[in-house]
Every structure is written in structure tokens, then in C-alpha cells.
Design an enzyme around this catalytic site. Structure first.
Site, PDB file in Angstrom:
ATOM      1  CG  LEU A   1       5.777   1.293   7.754  1.00 26.70           C
ATOM      2  CD1 LEU A   1       5.055   1.996   6.609  1.00 26.70           C
ATOM      3  CD2 LEU A   1       5.348   1.878   9.094  1.00 26.70           C
TER       4      LEU A   1
ATOM      5  CE  LYS B   1       3.304  -4.567  -3.946  1.00 27.67           C
ATOM      6  NZ  LYS B   1       4.269  -4.134  -4.999  1.00 27.67           N
TER       7      LYS B   1
ATOM      8  N   GLY C   1      14.413   4.826  -9.373  1.00 25.81           N
ATOM      9  CA  GLY C   1      14.560   6.055  -8.592  1.00 25.81           C
ATOM     10  C   GLY C   1      13.815   6.044  -7.266  1.00 25.81           C
TER      11      GLY C   1
HETATM   12  N1  LIG Z   1       7.498   1.490   1.425  1.00 28.97           N
HETATM   13  C1  LIG Z   1       6.845   0.513   2.007  1.00 28.97           C
HETATM   14  O1  LIG Z   1       6.476   0.595   3.196  1.00 28.97           O
HETATM   15  C2  LIG Z   1       6.565  -0.768   1.245  1.00 28.97           C
HETATM   16  C3  LIG Z   1       6.134  -1.875   1.970  1.00 28.97           C
HETATM   17  C4  LIG Z   1       5.912  -3.068   1.301  1.00 28.97           C
HETATM   18  C5  LIG Z   1       6.127  -3.147  -0.048  1.00 28.97           C
HETATM   19  N2  LIG Z   1       6.536  -2.050  -0.738  1.00 28.97           N
HETATM   20  C6  LIG Z   1       6.781  -2.200  -2.176  1.00 28.97           C
HETATM   21  O2  LIG Z   1       8.096  -1.790  -2.450  1.00 28.97           O
HETATM   22  C7  LIG Z   1       8.172  -1.310  -3.786  1.00 28.97           C
HETATM   23  C8  LIG Z   1       8.863   0.037  -3.801  1.00 28.97           C
HETATM   24  O3  LIG Z   1       8.100   0.951  -3.065  1.00 28.97           O
HETATM   25  P1  LIG Z   1       8.740   2.242  -2.384  1.00 28.97           P
HETATM   26  O4  LIG Z   1       8.344   2.253  -0.984  1.00 28.97           O
HETATM   27  O5  LIG Z   1      10.161   2.338  -2.752  1.00 28.97           O
HETATM   28  O6  LIG Z   1       7.900   3.410  -3.083  1.00 28.97           O
HETATM   29  P2  LIG Z   1       8.306   4.509  -4.157  1.00 28.97           P
HETATM   30  O7  LIG Z   1       9.496   5.254  -3.697  1.00 28.97           O
HETATM   31  O8  LIG Z   1       7.067   5.266  -4.431  1.00 28.97           O
HETATM   32  O9  LIG Z   1       8.710   3.637  -5.403  1.00 28.97           O
HETATM   33  C9  LIG Z   1       7.774   3.139  -6.324  1.00 28.97           C
HETATM   34  C10 LIG Z   1       8.438   3.121  -7.671  1.00 28.97           C
HETATM   35  O10 LIG Z   1       7.525   2.582  -8.632  1.00 28.97           O
HETATM   36  C11 LIG Z   1       7.572   3.413  -9.774  1.00 28.97           C
HETATM   37  N3  LIG Z   1       6.316   3.337 -10.534  1.00 28.97           N
HETATM   38  C12 LIG Z   1       5.058   3.470 -10.079  1.00 28.97           C
HETATM   39  N4  LIG Z   1       4.191   3.378 -11.108  1.00 28.97           N
HETATM   40  C13 LIG Z   1       4.924   3.166 -12.225  1.00 28.97           C
HETATM   41  C14 LIG Z   1       4.617   3.002 -13.595  1.00 28.97           C
HETATM   42  N5  LIG Z   1       3.365   3.005 -14.059  1.00 28.97           N
HETATM   43  N6  LIG Z   1       5.647   2.814 -14.456  1.00 28.97           N
HETATM   44  C15 LIG Z   1       6.945   2.813 -14.030  1.00 28.97           C
HETATM   45  N7  LIG Z   1       7.292   2.984 -12.748  1.00 28.97           N
HETATM   46  C16 LIG Z   1       6.287   3.149 -11.858  1.00 28.97           C
HETATM   47  C17 LIG Z   1       7.801   4.805  -9.248  1.00 28.97           C
HETATM   48  O11 LIG Z   1       8.290   5.622 -10.289  1.00 28.97           O
HETATM   49  P3  LIG Z   1       8.100   7.225 -10.253  1.00 28.97           P
HETATM   50  O12 LIG Z   1       9.140   7.712  -9.298  1.00 28.97           O
HETATM   51  O13 LIG Z   1       8.325   7.631 -11.647  1.00 28.97           O
HETATM   52  O14 LIG Z   1       6.703   7.482  -9.755  1.00 28.97           O
HETATM   53  C18 LIG Z   1       8.837   4.513  -8.163  1.00 28.97           C
HETATM   54  O15 LIG Z   1      10.130   4.440  -8.718  1.00 28.97           O
HETATM   55  C19 LIG Z   1       6.754  -1.301  -4.329  1.00 28.97           C
HETATM   56  O16 LIG Z   1       6.544  -2.479  -5.071  1.00 28.97           O
HETATM   57  C20 LIG Z   1       5.911  -1.346  -3.055  1.00 28.97           C
HETATM   58  O17 LIG Z   1       4.638  -1.902  -3.272  1.00 28.97           O
HETATM   59  C21 LIG Z   1       6.772  -0.847  -0.130  1.00 28.97           C
END
Ligand SMILES: NC(=O)c1ccc[n+]([C@@H]2O[C@H](COP(=O)([O-])OP(=O)(O)OC[C@H]3O[C@@H](n4cnc5c(N)ncnc54)[C@H](OP(=O)(O)O)[C@@H]3O)[C@@H](O)[C@H]2O)c1
Length: 323
Positions: free
Chosen positions: A188, A163, A12
Site C-alpha cells: 500500500l 496484477k 500523470g
Molecule cells: N497505490 C498503491 O497502493 C499501489 C500499490 C501497489 C502497486 N501499485 C501500482 O502502481 C502503479 C501506479 O498506481 P498509482 O497508485 O499511482 O495509481 P494511479 O494514480 O491511479 O495511476 C494509475 C495510472 O495508470 C493509468 N492508466 C490506467 N488505465 C490506463 C489505460 N487503459 N491506458 C493508459 N493509462 C492508464 C492512469 O491514467 P489516467 O490518469 O488517465 O486514468 C494513471 O496514470 C499501478 O501499476 C498500480 O497497480 C499501486
């Protein structure tokens, strides 16, 4: 013919939603894990084209090994996207960040071994690359650069530590067990949101548009489009020659230049009024995605990413329409 079946963890979330949309459009059968399949915040997934036939939601927390095994069973590929991405500092980094990231990754990888998964693509971050004070100052950071865990601890960069530990462990697991693991390290991530709740990276841009702050830090950032990251993840999965880590970062720009660019397109938002001294990207001067480009990856212009982000915030009622 049976469609190729893959699992996406954290379905999600911001990035995973775009990945699932792309996988469905390419004809994959997708198992998506979410913490609560009935939560309204995951409702958008069911509206994707082909979702009714080809998307199954599974309830699984990252710390729940048995549920992860059920979600991954029968899949030949896994995209491990879930990891906590907090918008602000956390009270208890070990519990809120490190454990879900590290134990979660270990649980996913073990479940993959159990199910004879062919390849796992793990989403890491440039946070696992760019915090290395020993990297030569005049050299752009590439995949051989790892964030220094001790440095992350002393500077309290807990997200970066989570990470770095999770990705390091994934690569180590691959080396010891032979499981095919490829990691992708985005910078980002910006671009339109498909989900209804605001994620941490979109919040960074939203704050620039509407908080009207007096002074902000003039950080150098590397921005990448959420749709381009989805393409990179699929490329890392589909290309047999993909191996090791891939930095996925495109436009490097300071906060000040970013605000100038935004205000030239959208003059009426409440932008920050002044900026501190220019800061590095982590501890260095920048990163390169050359390895990913050699795999065939292409990316959008910064203007397209910014305009599509802002228009999606307007559509969601998060910023004023005439900004
Ligand atoms: N956005 C950025 O700028 C960025 C940059 C580099 C890397 N990333 C990486 O990209 C990935 C996705 O991030 P995003 O930006 O899409 O953020 P996001 O929308 O917050 O997505 C994170 C996801 O991880 C889930 N999650 C967190 N803790 C969990 C747990 N204990 N058990 C099951 N699910 C869990 C969340 O579920 P809930 O909705 O239930 O909380 C959510 O679906 C992550 O690995 C992040 O480190 C993001």
C-alpha cells in the site's frame, strides 16, 4: 552529452509523478505517456524542475500499441507504471482491469523490443504475491510466492488477478525474448500527492481520517512511501545486478494500530470508532523486502510518511487544517 532517455507510462498518476520528478532531478530525459496531455490533471508534470527542457508528454492509452511505440522510440529504459487502480469494485473486471493491465503490459513490452530498450522496470504489486493459500502459514512471503490466480477468481480479487497476470506475463516475455525485465511489487503506497486528483491508495488513508465510520475491518497492511517506491524503481533500473522480482513493502501495521498512531499525532480527525477481528495480510502473515534492501534500498519511517501525507491533504483542502 545526450541525456539518458527513458519512458514512464501513466505519467500523470500518483506513483509515476514522483518517479518522473526523481528522474528529472537525476538528469534523465523523460518521455511520459498520458491519456490526454491537455487534461488539467496532468498539468502538475509541466511544473517540475527541469520539465520544460527534459520532459515530453505523449498521448497513449495502454491499448494503443502504435502510440506506445511512438512514446518509447529512442528510449533506452522504460518504467511501465500505468495500470488501472480502481478505488472501489468494478462492474466489468475483464474490460476495466484485466485487459488494460495484461494487454497493456504486452503492448509496452513489444514496443520495448522494437526499440531495443535496454531494461524495462514493470510496476506490479504485492497483490501479485500475497494471495496464496498454499504458502506455509509460518513463513514470511518472499519473491518466490505468487498469488494464486484461481483463488483470486473465486474470491473475486480482480485487481490482484490483473496484477498477477500482467507481472507473470512480463516475466514470461523476458524469458522467451531475452528482453531485460525487472518487476517491483509495492505494498500500500502512501505519502504526499503531487497530482490534483485523489488516487485510490490515498483515499484509503483519507477515509480513515474523515469518514467517522462506526466499525471497520482490522486488516493487516504493509505501508510504503511513494517517494521510497520511486527510489526503488530507479534502483531497479540503474543497478546492473538487479534481476527478477522485488517486493517493495515496509511497515506492517493493523488498521487499528494505524488509527491509534494517527490519532496520537492528529487527535481531532473523525476516526473509525471500532474494529473487527484482526485479519492477515492477504493469506499470510507478512512480506519481506530483504532482496530490495540488499540492492541498496532505504526507506522512511512510518511517522514521516503519515505526517507528510496528512500535511499534503491539508494543503490540498481535502481535510480540515486543524485535524
Ligand atoms: N497505490 C498503491 O497502493 C499501489 C500499490 C501497489 C502497486 N501499485 C501500482 O502502481 C502503479 C501506479 O498506481 P498509482 O497508485 O499511482 O495509481 P494511479 O494514480 O491511479 O495511476 C494509475 C495510472 O495508470 C493509468 N492508466 C490506467 N488505465 C490506463 C489505460 N487503459 N491506458 C493508459 N493509462 C492508464 C492512469 O491514467 P489516467 O490518469 O488517465 O486514468 C494513471 O496514470 C499501478 O501499476 C498500480 O497497480 C499501486
Amino acid at each position: 552529452m545526450e541525456k539518458e532517455r527513458v519512458c514512464v507510462t501513466g505519467g500523470g498518476g500518483y506513483q509515476a509523478s514522483w518517479l518522473i520528478k526523481l528522474l528529472l532531478s537525476k538528469g534523465y530525459m523523460v518521455h511520459a505517456t498520458v491519456r490526454d496531455p491537455n487534461d488539467e490533471k496532468n498539468a502538475h508534470l509541466k511544473k517540475f524542475e527541469k520539465a520544460s527542457e527534459n520532459l515530453l508528454l505523449f498521448k497513449a492509452d495502454l491499448l494503443d500499441y502504435d502510440n506506445l511505440c511512438s512514446a518509447i522510440a529512442g528510449c533506452i529504459g522504460v518504467f511501465h507504471v500505468a495500470s488501472p487502480v480502481p478505488p472501489t469494485s468494478v462492474q466489468n473486471p475483464e474490460v476495466e482491469l484485466i485487459e488494460p493491465a495484461v494487454t497493456g503490459t504486452s503492448n509496452v513490452l513489444k514496443a520495448c523490443s522494437l526499440s531495443n530498450v535496454k531494461r524495462v522496470v514493470v510496476v506490479s504489486s504485492i497483490a501479485a504475491v500475497i494471495l496464496n493459500p498454499n504458502w506455509p502459514k509460518d513463513r514470511i512471503m518472499d519473491e518466490s510466492c505468487w498469488s494464486d490466480k484461481e483463488y483470486c477468481k473465486t474470491t473475486e480479487k480482480w485487481y490482484a488477478l490483473s496484477k498477477t497476470e500482467a507481472e507473470g506475463q512480463a516475466i514470461e516475455y523476458s524469458e522467451t525474448t531475452g528482453l531485460d525485465v525487472v518487476t517491483v511489487c509495492p505494498s500500500l503506497i502512501l505519502g504526499p500527492m503531487l497530482q490534483s486528483t485523489v488516487n485510490a491508495s490515498s483515499l484509503i488513508l483519507l477515509k480513515l481520517l474523515k469518514d467517522g465510520l462506526d466499525t471497520i475491518e482490522n486488516k493487516l497492511r504493509a505501508i510504503v512511501d511513494v517517494r521510497d517506491v520511486a527510489e526503488a524503481l530507479v534502483l531497479a533500473y540503474e543497478k546492473t545486478e538487479a534481476k527478477g522480482r522485488y517486493i517493495c513493502a515496509t511497515h506492517m501495521i493493523t488498521a487499528k494500530d494505524l488509527v491509534n498512531k494517527l490519532s496520537s499525532i492528529y487527535p481531532s480527525f473523525d476516526y473509525p470508532k471500532s474494529f473487527g477481528p484482526e485479519e492477515e495480510l492477504g493469506t499470510g502473515k507478512g512480506v519481506t523486502s530483504e532482496k530490495l534492501q540488499k540492492l541498496g534500498w532505504e526507506y522512511k519511517t512510518l511517522e514521516e510518511t503519515l505526517v507528510d501525507s496528512v500535511e499534503s491533504y491539508k494543503e490540498a483542502g481535502l481535510v480540515i487544517k486543524h485535524g
